[in-house]
Structures are given as C-alpha cells and as structure tokens.
Design an enzyme around this catalytic site. Sequence first.
Site, mmCIF file in Angstrom:
data_model
loop_
_atom_site.group_PDB
_atom_site.id
_atom_site.type_symbol
_atom_site.label_atom_id
_atom_site.label_comp_id
_atom_site.label_asym_id
_atom_site.label_seq_id
_atom_site.Cartn_x
_atom_site.Cartn_y
_atom_site.Cartn_z
ATOM 1 N N SER A 32 0.822 -1.209 0.000
ATOM 2 C CA SER A 32 0.000 0.000 0.000
ATOM 3 C C SER A 32 0.860 1.265 0.000
ATOM 4 C CB SER A 32 -0.896 -0.003 1.240
ATOM 5 O OG SER A 32 -1.695 1.160 1.241
ATOM 6 N N GLY A 48 11.337 -3.892 3.445
ATOM 7 C CA GLY A 48 12.740 -3.994 3.041
ATOM 8 C C GLY A 48 13.069 -5.054 2.019
ATOM 9 N N ALA A 61 6.471 10.877 5.140
ATOM 10 C CA ALA A 61 5.275 11.258 5.895
ATOM 11 C C ALA A 61 4.378 11.956 4.884
ATOM 12 C CB ALA A 61 5.612 12.174 7.053
ATOM 13 N N GLY A 73 7.296 -2.483 -1.606
ATOM 14 C CA GLY A 73 7.049 -1.060 -1.841
ATOM 15 C C GLY A 73 8.294 -0.327 -2.296
ATOM 16 N N ILE A 79 5.192 -5.790 8.152
ATOM 17 C CA ILE A 79 4.961 -4.662 9.014
ATOM 18 C C ILE A 79 4.725 -3.386 8.189
ATOM 19 C CG2 ILE A 79 6.355 -5.475 10.979
ATOM 20 C CD1 ILE A 79 8.715 -3.807 9.822
ATOM 21 N N LYS A 135 -3.218 -4.981 8.985
ATOM 22 C CA LYS A 135 -1.808 -4.588 8.828
ATOM 23 C C LYS A 135 -1.319 -3.916 10.110
ATOM 24 C CE LYS A 135 1.403 -2.210 5.791
ATOM 25 N NZ LYS A 135 1.540 -1.357 4.598
ATOM 26 N N CYS A 185 -0.233 3.236 10.380
ATOM 27 C CA CYS A 185 0.520 4.372 9.846
ATOM 28 C C CYS A 185 1.234 5.074 11.013
ATOM 29 C CB CYS A 185 -0.415 5.344 9.143
ATOM 30 S SG CYS A 185 0.472 6.786 8.540
ATOM 31 N N GLY A 195 1.143 11.668 4.812
ATOM 32 C CA GLY A 195 -0.017 12.215 5.520
ATOM 33 C C GLY A 195 -1.329 11.624 5.032
HETATM 34 C C1 LIG Z 1 5.757 6.534 0.148
HETATM 35 C C2 LIG Z 1 5.102 5.498 0.993
HETATM 36 C C3 LIG Z 1 3.721 5.571 1.236
HETATM 37 C C4 LIG Z 1 3.080 4.595 2.016
HETATM 38 N N1 LIG Z 1 1.741 4.656 2.217
HETATM 39 C C5 LIG Z 1 1.094 3.665 2.903
HETATM 40 C C6 LIG Z 1 -0.318 3.659 3.032
HETATM 41 O O1 LIG Z 1 -1.030 4.528 2.521
HETATM 42 N N2 LIG Z 1 -0.883 2.643 3.752
HETATM 43 C C7 LIG Z 1 -0.148 1.626 4.327
HETATM 44 O O2 LIG Z 1 -0.717 0.722 4.948
HETATM 45 N N3 LIG Z 1 1.205 1.598 4.191
HETATM 46 C C8 LIG Z 1 1.837 2.580 3.501
HETATM 47 N N4 LIG Z 1 3.202 2.542 3.341
HETATM 48 C C9 LIG Z 1 3.965 1.436 3.966
HETATM 49 C C10 LIG Z 1 4.230 0.293 2.973
HETATM 50 O O3 LIG Z 1 3.039 -0.296 2.520
HETATM 51 C C11 LIG Z 1 5.130 -0.789 3.616
HETATM 52 O O4 LIG Z 1 4.463 -1.357 4.736
HETATM 53 C C12 LIG Z 1 6.471 -0.241 4.081
HETATM 54 O O5 LIG Z 1 6.965 0.739 3.192
HETATM 55 C C13 LIG Z 1 7.532 -1.342 4.225
HETATM 56 O O6 LIG Z 1 7.743 -2.006 2.986
HETATM 57 P P1 LIG Z 1 8.931 -1.604 1.950
HETATM 58 O O7 LIG Z 1 10.204 -1.553 2.744
HETATM 59 O O8 LIG Z 1 8.895 -2.689 0.908
HETATM 60 O O9 LIG Z 1 8.571 -0.280 1.394
HETATM 61 C C14 LIG Z 1 3.854 3.520 2.580
HETATM 62 C C15 LIG Z 1 5.229 3.456 2.324
HETATM 63 C C16 LIG Z 1 5.864 4.407 1.554
HETATM 64 C C17 LIG Z 1 7.358 4.298 1.295
#
Ligand SMILES: Cc1cc2nc3c(=O)[nH]c(=O)nc-3n(C[C@H](O)[C@H](O)[C@H](O)COP(=O)(O)O)c2cc1C
Length: 299
Positions: A19, A238, A68, A259, A185, A161, A126, A70
């Site tokens: 997400s 990660g 962030a 992500g 996470i 989540k 969040c 928001g």
């Molecule tokens: C720019 C950005 C926006 C995100 N927005 C959301 C969100 O709207 N809802 C949510 O549950 N997680 C959000 N996340 C968290 C990611 O879904 C994920 O849990 C987190 O980034 C760890 O995974 P990654 O290291 O593969 O990015 C966001 C992460 C990033 C980097």
Amino acid sequence: MLSVAINDLRFRNPLLLASGILDESGESMLQVIKHGAGGVVTKSIGMEPREGYENPVIYELSYGLLNAIGLANPGIENYGEEIKIAKRGGVPVIGSVFGKDAEEFAYLARKMEEYGVDAVELNLSCPHARGYGMEIGVDAALVEEIVKEVKRKVNIPVWAKLTPNTHNIVEIAKAASDSDALVLINTVRAMAIDIEAKLPVLSNIFGGLSGPCIKPIGIRAVYEVYREVEKPIVGVGGIIDARDVIEYIMAGASAVEIGTAIYLRGIHVFSEIASEMEDWMKKHGYEKIEELVGIAQVR
Ligand SMILES: Cc1cc2nc3c(=O)[nH]c(=O)nc-3n(C[C@H](O)[C@H](O)[C@H](O)COP(=O)(O)O)c2cc1C
C-alpha cells in the site's frame, strides 16, 4: 511453481504491491500488474479526500526511505472507478482503508467490498497520522474491536496490517486474530535532521522508515507472530530481491508485499524477483512455495 493461496484467495505469485506506492490510481496498479505483481494493495483510503502534508514528504537515505505523506487520498466515495480499472489486470485487488474508529473502518470496508475488491486490508499502523494508524494499532482492545466490527459487516477476507512500533506485536496480533490474515509490518517511526538547515527533513518532523534497513525488524515480527498466532501472514518491509522474499517465507510468511524496492529497482522488480525465485527454488529442489513457509522456525 510460485502460485500461493491466502485462505481461498489465489495469487499467481507471492509478490504483491504494498500500500502507498504506485497504487492510488487504477492505471498505475494495472502497470504494476503488467510487470508481474501477483496482486495489488491500494493506497490507504479514508472517509474524506485528504491533501496530505506539505512538502517535503519523502526523503531518500542510503539505506531506505523516510516518508510522511499524511495519508493523502481521494476519499472513499471517489474510489470505485480506480478499483474497476485495477480489476482489469486479472489478479486479486486488495483495498486498503484507514479510519479513526470501528464504525469508520466498517463503512470503508463495506464500500470497498461494493467496489469489487477481493479482500480488504485494515491500515492499523501508519506511524505519523494523528488519530489514525499506529495510534489505534498499539491499542489491543481497539484493534480487536475494529477487526470484529469489520468482520461482522463484510463477506470478503479481512487482512489486518500491524505496526512494528510497539513492544508487543504478538499481543496486537492476537487481538487481531478474528481477521483472515495478518500483514507485518508497516513503516518504523523515525526522523532525520538536515544539519546544515538545522531542521528535521520532513515537514511533519516524524515519518515512517522503509526499505532495506527495516527488513530485520519485519523478519523478527513475522517470525515471532508465526509461532504464536495461527493465521496466514503477509510479510512486508525492506524486500529488494528474491533472497529477501525467501527469508520472509522461511520466517513464516505465505506471501509478501513490496514497496520501496520499486523506487530502488524500478517497476520491473516484480517479474525480476519472480524469475530469481524460480531459479533459487529449482537449484534447491523446491517445487512449491508452501514447502518453505516457516521452515526456519526453531522450536
Ligand atoms: C511513500 C510510501 C507511502 C506509504 N503509504 C502507505 C499507506 O497509505 N498505507 C499503508 O498501509 N502503508 C503505507 N506505506 C507502507 C508500505 O506499505 C510498507 O508497509 C512499508 O513501506 C515497508 O515495505 P517496503 O520496505 O517494501 O517499502 C507507505 C510506504 C511508503 C514508502
């Protein structure tokens, strides 16, 4: 070889879009699907349209990303069309929602169900939005109430989540155990300071840390929860390559979400990791992902 199921929901591979990255519009989700994702999770959607915070909302570090945003989003009433478009990709679409209480979560989840999503993911995690996310997700009683209420109101699977920003993720996971799957996470609450400007780098001061530096935290969370709670787990945090995915699966995840790697490797990351995984599995004599789930657990 890579196909997996979370309850009755089948994915062509275990690599889902996390997400918040390339997933506010149906068209961008379609692009991610074209590039090999096994499923997509939408940006977290709330009751009203939100602009999010002022810039800067994202800051690149050598070992990850600090953000962030928001919870910027178009609001649930305007989101039906995006789901319809994303569904054309032919893989499961999971609708992520955030609310301030059980009633809001239940309303949002029902709307997502009406729009045709295959499951709903509750963002209880969040790390930087006041009154939402982690403020709710560290309160076991509230988590339990929200999950129960959403389960009462929808017929699709409900994924919870969770945040790593708690001293007791197992207790929170148990509180969420009426859900159909646990997603571990979300980002780790963090900040950075620009020493020349002598100010925090993000307009919101605090943000969420993602990318390679949080993987050991994600692995630990999945490992700990797998041994205590009997629910399918979706691992996030990660993941950059196939070895990271296999690590999450060996810790106990049945699938993963990706992500930040899209920023670091590009949208091709899904098909590339899928083929890296097939190579690894062939080399090590595995035919199905299920054979690997939780095998690193030491009893
Ligand atoms: C720019 C950005 C926006 C995100 N927005 C959301 C969100 O709207 N809802 C949510 O549950 N997680 C959000 N996340 C968290 C990611 O879904 C994920 O849990 C987190 O980034 C760890 O995974 P990654 O290291 O593969 O990015 C966001 C992460 C990033 C980097």
